[in-house]
Design a protein around this motif. Structure first.
Motif, PDB file in Angstrom:
ATOM      1  N   HIS A  45      -8.163   1.583  -4.502  1.00  0.00           N
ATOM      2  CA  HIS A  45      -5.800   2.117  -3.778  1.00  0.00           C
ATOM      3  C   HIS A  45      -6.851   2.632  -1.825  1.00  0.00           C
ATOM      4  CE1 HIS A  45      -7.935   6.129  -3.841  1.00  0.00           C
ATOM      5  NE2 HIS A  45      -8.583   5.844  -5.230  1.00  0.00           N
ATOM      6  N   ASP A  46      -5.366   2.194  -1.179  1.00  0.00           N
ATOM      7  CA  ASP A  46      -5.560   3.473  -0.255  1.00  0.00           C
ATOM      8  C   ASP A  46      -4.483   4.137   0.163  1.00  0.00           C
ATOM      9  OD1 ASP A  46      -2.668   1.208  -0.172  1.00  0.00           O
ATOM     10  OD2 ASP A  46      -3.425   1.200   1.566  1.00  0.00           O
ATOM     11  N   ILE A  47      -3.269   4.152  -0.633  1.00  0.00           N
ATOM     12  CA  ILE A  47      -2.686   5.476  -1.145  1.00  0.00           C
ATOM     13  C   ILE A  47      -1.564   5.396  -3.007  1.00  0.00           C
ATOM     14  CG2 ILE A  47      -0.291   6.428  -0.749  1.00  0.00           C
ATOM     15  CD1 ILE A  47      -0.432   4.732   1.741  1.00  0.00           C
ATOM     16  N   PRO A  48      -2.412   5.951  -3.770  1.00  0.00           N
ATOM     17  CA  PRO A  48      -2.221   5.924  -5.374  1.00  0.00           C
ATOM     18  C   PRO A  48      -0.492   5.902  -5.429  1.00  0.00           C
ATOM     19  CG  PRO A  48      -4.052   7.420  -4.753  1.00  0.00           C
ATOM     20  CD  PRO A  48      -3.459   6.539  -3.263  1.00  0.00           C
ATOM     21  N   THR A  49      -0.695   4.913  -6.468  1.00  0.00           N
ATOM     22  CA  THR A  49       1.067   4.996  -6.969  1.00  0.00           C
ATOM     23  C   THR A  49       0.890   6.218  -7.425  1.00  0.00           C
ATOM     24  OG1 THR A  49       0.732   3.646  -8.965  1.00  0.00           O
ATOM     25  CG2 THR A  49       1.002   2.409  -7.369  1.00  0.00           C
ATOM     26  N   PRO A  50       1.593   6.644  -7.877  1.00  0.00           N
ATOM     27  CA  PRO A  50       1.834   8.322  -8.819  1.00  0.00           C
ATOM     28  C   PRO A  50       2.163   8.032 -10.271  1.00  0.00           C
ATOM     29  CG  PRO A  50       3.622   8.562  -6.329  1.00  0.00           C
ATOM     30  CD  PRO A  50       2.468   7.600  -6.558  1.00  0.00           C
ATOM     31  N   LYS A  51       3.405   7.610  -9.372  1.00  0.00           N
ATOM     32  CA  LYS A  51       4.567   7.595 -10.586  1.00  0.00           C
ATOM     33  C   LYS A  51       4.097   6.924 -11.967  1.00  0.00           C
ATOM     34  CE  LYS A  51       8.811   8.007  -8.118  1.00  0.00           C
ATOM     35  NZ  LYS A  51       9.929   6.847  -8.265  1.00  0.00           N
ATOM     36  N   ASP A  59      -4.117  -1.701  -5.706  1.00  0.00           N
ATOM     37  CA  ASP A  59      -3.435  -0.456  -5.801  1.00  0.00           C
ATOM     38  C   ASP A  59      -2.735  -0.986  -4.212  1.00  0.00           C
ATOM     39  OD1 ASP A  59      -1.556   0.999  -6.076  1.00  0.00           O
ATOM     40  OD2 ASP A  59      -2.835   2.250  -7.689  1.00  0.00           O
ATOM     41  N   VAL A  60      -2.429  -1.691  -3.997  1.00  0.00           N
ATOM     42  CA  VAL A  60      -1.865  -1.101  -2.734  1.00  0.00           C
ATOM     43  C   VAL A  60      -0.498  -1.858  -1.966  1.00  0.00           C
ATOM     44  CG1 VAL A  60      -4.020  -1.548  -1.276  1.00  0.00           C
ATOM     45  CG2 VAL A  60      -2.858  -4.082  -1.903  1.00  0.00           C
ATOM     46  N   PRO A  61      -0.298  -1.077  -1.056  1.00  0.00           N
ATOM     47  CA  PRO A  61       1.576  -1.366  -1.066  1.00  0.00           C
ATOM     48  C   PRO A  61       1.282  -2.835  -0.208  1.00  0.00           C
ATOM     49  CG  PRO A  61       1.121   0.917   0.854  1.00  0.00           C
ATOM     50  CD  PRO A  61      -0.197   0.342  -0.496  1.00  0.00           C
ATOM     51  N   GLU A  88       3.857  -1.766  -7.138  1.00  0.00           N
ATOM     52  CA  GLU A  88       4.809  -1.123  -7.434  1.00  0.00           C
ATOM     53  C   GLU A  88       6.621  -1.273  -6.498  1.00  0.00           C
ATOM     54  OE1 GLU A  88       5.111   2.322  -7.857  1.00  0.00           O
ATOM     55  OE2 GLU A  88       4.164   1.436 -10.059  1.00  0.00           O
ATOM     56  N   GLU A  89       6.705  -2.315  -5.985  1.00  0.00           N
ATOM     57  CA  GLU A  89       7.534  -2.780  -5.061  1.00  0.00           C
ATOM     58  C   GLU A  89       7.994  -2.916  -5.762  1.00  0.00           C
ATOM     59  OE1 GLU A  89       7.147  -3.423  -1.605  1.00  0.00           O
ATOM     60  OE2 GLU A  89       5.241  -2.884  -1.854  1.00  0.00           O
ATOM     61  N   ARG A  90      10.199  -1.968  -5.107  1.00  0.00           N
ATOM     62  CA  ARG A  90      11.044  -1.776  -6.097  1.00  0.00           C
ATOM     63  C   ARG A  90      11.982  -3.333  -5.207  1.00  0.00           C
ATOM     64  NH1 ARG A  90       9.538   0.917  -8.095  1.00  0.00           N
ATOM     65  NH2 ARG A  90       9.250   3.357  -8.510  1.00  0.00           N
ATOM     66  N   LYS A  91      12.510  -4.309  -4.543  1.00  0.00           N
ATOM     67  CA  LYS A  91      12.200  -5.499  -4.718  1.00  0.00           C
ATOM     68  C   LYS A  91      12.518  -6.062  -5.262  1.00  0.00           C
ATOM     69  CE  LYS A  91      12.027  -4.381   0.753  1.00  0.00           C
ATOM     70  NZ  LYS A  91      11.588  -4.508   2.170  1.00  0.00           N
ATOM     71  N   PRO A  92      13.686  -7.497  -5.688  1.00  0.00           N
ATOM     72  CA  PRO A  92      12.584  -8.918  -6.199  1.00  0.00           C
ATOM     73  C   PRO A  92      11.867  -9.437  -5.637  1.00  0.00           C
ATOM     74  CG  PRO A  92      15.241  -8.480  -5.722  1.00  0.00           C
ATOM     75  CD  PRO A  92      14.612  -7.559  -5.678  1.00  0.00           C
ATOM     76  N   ALA A  93      10.493  -9.863  -6.381  1.00  0.00           N
ATOM     77  CA  ALA A  93       9.651 -10.846  -5.427  1.00  0.00           C
ATOM     78  C   ALA A  93      10.623 -12.151  -4.408  1.00  0.00           C
ATOM     79  CB  ALA A  93       8.364 -11.226  -6.093  1.00  0.00           C
ATOM     80  N   THR A  94       9.890 -12.465  -3.553  1.00  0.00           N
ATOM     81  CA  THR A  94      11.089 -13.820  -3.043  1.00  0.00           C
ATOM     82  C   THR A  94       9.892 -14.995  -3.042  1.00  0.00           C
ATOM     83  OG1 THR A  94      11.128 -13.079  -0.919  1.00  0.00           O
ATOM     84  CG2 THR A  94      12.879 -12.254  -1.937  1.00  0.00           C
ATOM     85  N   CYS A 114       2.659  -4.520 -13.226  1.00  0.00           N
ATOM     86  CA  CYS A 114       3.465  -3.922 -12.625  1.00  0.00           C
ATOM     87  C   CYS A 114       4.173  -3.060 -13.726  1.00  0.00           C
ATOM     88  CB  CYS A 114       4.755  -4.865 -12.347  1.00  0.00           C
ATOM     89  SG  CYS A 114       5.869  -4.673 -13.396  1.00  0.00           S
ATOM     90  N   CYS A 115       4.176  -1.776 -13.110  1.00  0.00           N
ATOM     91  CA  CYS A 115       4.552  -0.295 -13.412  1.00  0.00           C
ATOM     92  C   CYS A 115       5.650  -1.032 -15.299  1.00  0.00           C
ATOM     93  CB  CYS A 115       5.682   0.209 -13.380  1.00  0.00           C
ATOM     94  SG  CYS A 115       5.475   2.088 -13.728  1.00  0.00           S
ATOM     95  N   GLY A 116       6.345  -2.184 -15.197  1.00  0.00           N
ATOM     96  CA  GLY A 116       7.582  -1.969 -16.464  1.00  0.00           C
ATOM     97  C   GLY A 116       6.631  -2.692 -17.589  1.00  0.00           C
ATOM     98  N   MET A 117       5.664  -2.964 -17.558  1.00  0.00           N
ATOM     99  CA  MET A 117       5.125  -3.780 -18.587  1.00  0.00           C
ATOM    100  C   MET A 117       4.326  -3.029 -19.638  1.00  0.00           C
ATOM    101  SD  MET A 117       2.014  -6.703 -16.879  1.00  0.00           S
ATOM    102  CE  MET A 117       3.698  -7.560 -15.701  1.00  0.00           C
ATOM    103  N   ASN A 118       4.407  -2.986 -20.982  1.00  0.00           N
ATOM    104  CA  ASN A 118       3.812  -2.263 -22.494  1.00  0.00           C
ATOM    105  C   ASN A 118       2.760  -3.475 -22.189  1.00  0.00           C
ATOM    106  OD1 ASN A 118       4.428  -5.385 -23.321  1.00  0.00           O
ATOM    107  ND2 ASN A 118       5.502  -4.925 -24.341  1.00  0.00           N
TER     108      ASN A 118
END
Length: 197
Positions: free
Chosen positions: A9-15, A51-53, A77-83, A95-99
């Motif tokens: 990681h460089d800036i860990p995802t906090p949520k 774990d990087v932007p 952790e990107e909010r935009k949909p992948a294009t 990604c965060c939403g995965m079970n």
């Protein structure tokens, strides 16, 4: 034995912390900062999770490929949909939403993607080498046919016969031919004549 994962990681995802999620799934996770990636070169890992932007993904992928030869997974952790595909060296995306089940399957797919990528890279390297060797042989064949005023087929057979007689590769004989031609084209250096005093 637990599967070892390197969490970079460089800036860990906090949520939604990927390292915690993977530990809960019974993975053995080591976390390091991205700029310290080369410090764990001697340690073996089955996966690397970046774990990087997205804006710094390419930079850290380059570093990861220089230090490790493992499947590379991006924790997105990107909010935009992948294009578009984030990068051709990425073997999987989590990604965060995965079970839990989706995370496990994604990691398994990442292994397959990694194996496929390795196979394609090796095949490309092999074909690129063969192509370069073919160019050398073709250049030597043309050179020989021009110098000796013979057909290219005859020049090729001549090189092949020499390679077999000397138990050398055809490309080595071709390189010798090209080197010999280059040497013969260089102007001879004049040695200073000594004057009798």
């Amino acid at each position: 034995m637990k599967t070892r994962v390197l969490h970079v990681h460089d800036i860990p995802t906090p949520k939604c912390r990927v390292d915690q999620k993977l530990k809960e799934l019974n993975y053995r996770v080591s976390s390091i900062e991205a700029n310290a990636m080369d410090t764990l070169k001697s340690t073996r890992f089955e996966f690397m999770v970046l774990d990087v932007p997205a804006c710094r993904l390419k930079q850290w992928l380059y570093e990861a490929n220089n230090h490790y030869n493992v499947p590379l997974v991006w924790w997105c952790e990107e909010r935009k949909p992948a294009t578009a595909v984030p990068h051709d060296k990425i073997d999987g995306v989590l990604c965060c939403g995965m079970n839990d089940n989706e995370l496990q399957w994604s990691l398994l797919v990442s292994i397959k993607n990694y194996q496929r990528r390795l196979h394609l890279e090796r095949e490309y390297s092999f074909l690129a080498t063969k192509f370069e060797e073919r160019k050398v042989v073709d250049n030597a064949k043309i050179m020989l046919s021009t110098i000796n005023n013979m057909s290219e087929t005859k020049a090729y057979e001549m090189m092949r016969t020499q390679a077999m007689a000397e138990r050398r590769k055809l490309v080595d004989v071709a390189q010798s031919v090209l080197a010999g031609v280059q040497d013969s084209r260089r102007p001879m250096e004049r040695t200073p004549s000594r004057r009798n005093g």
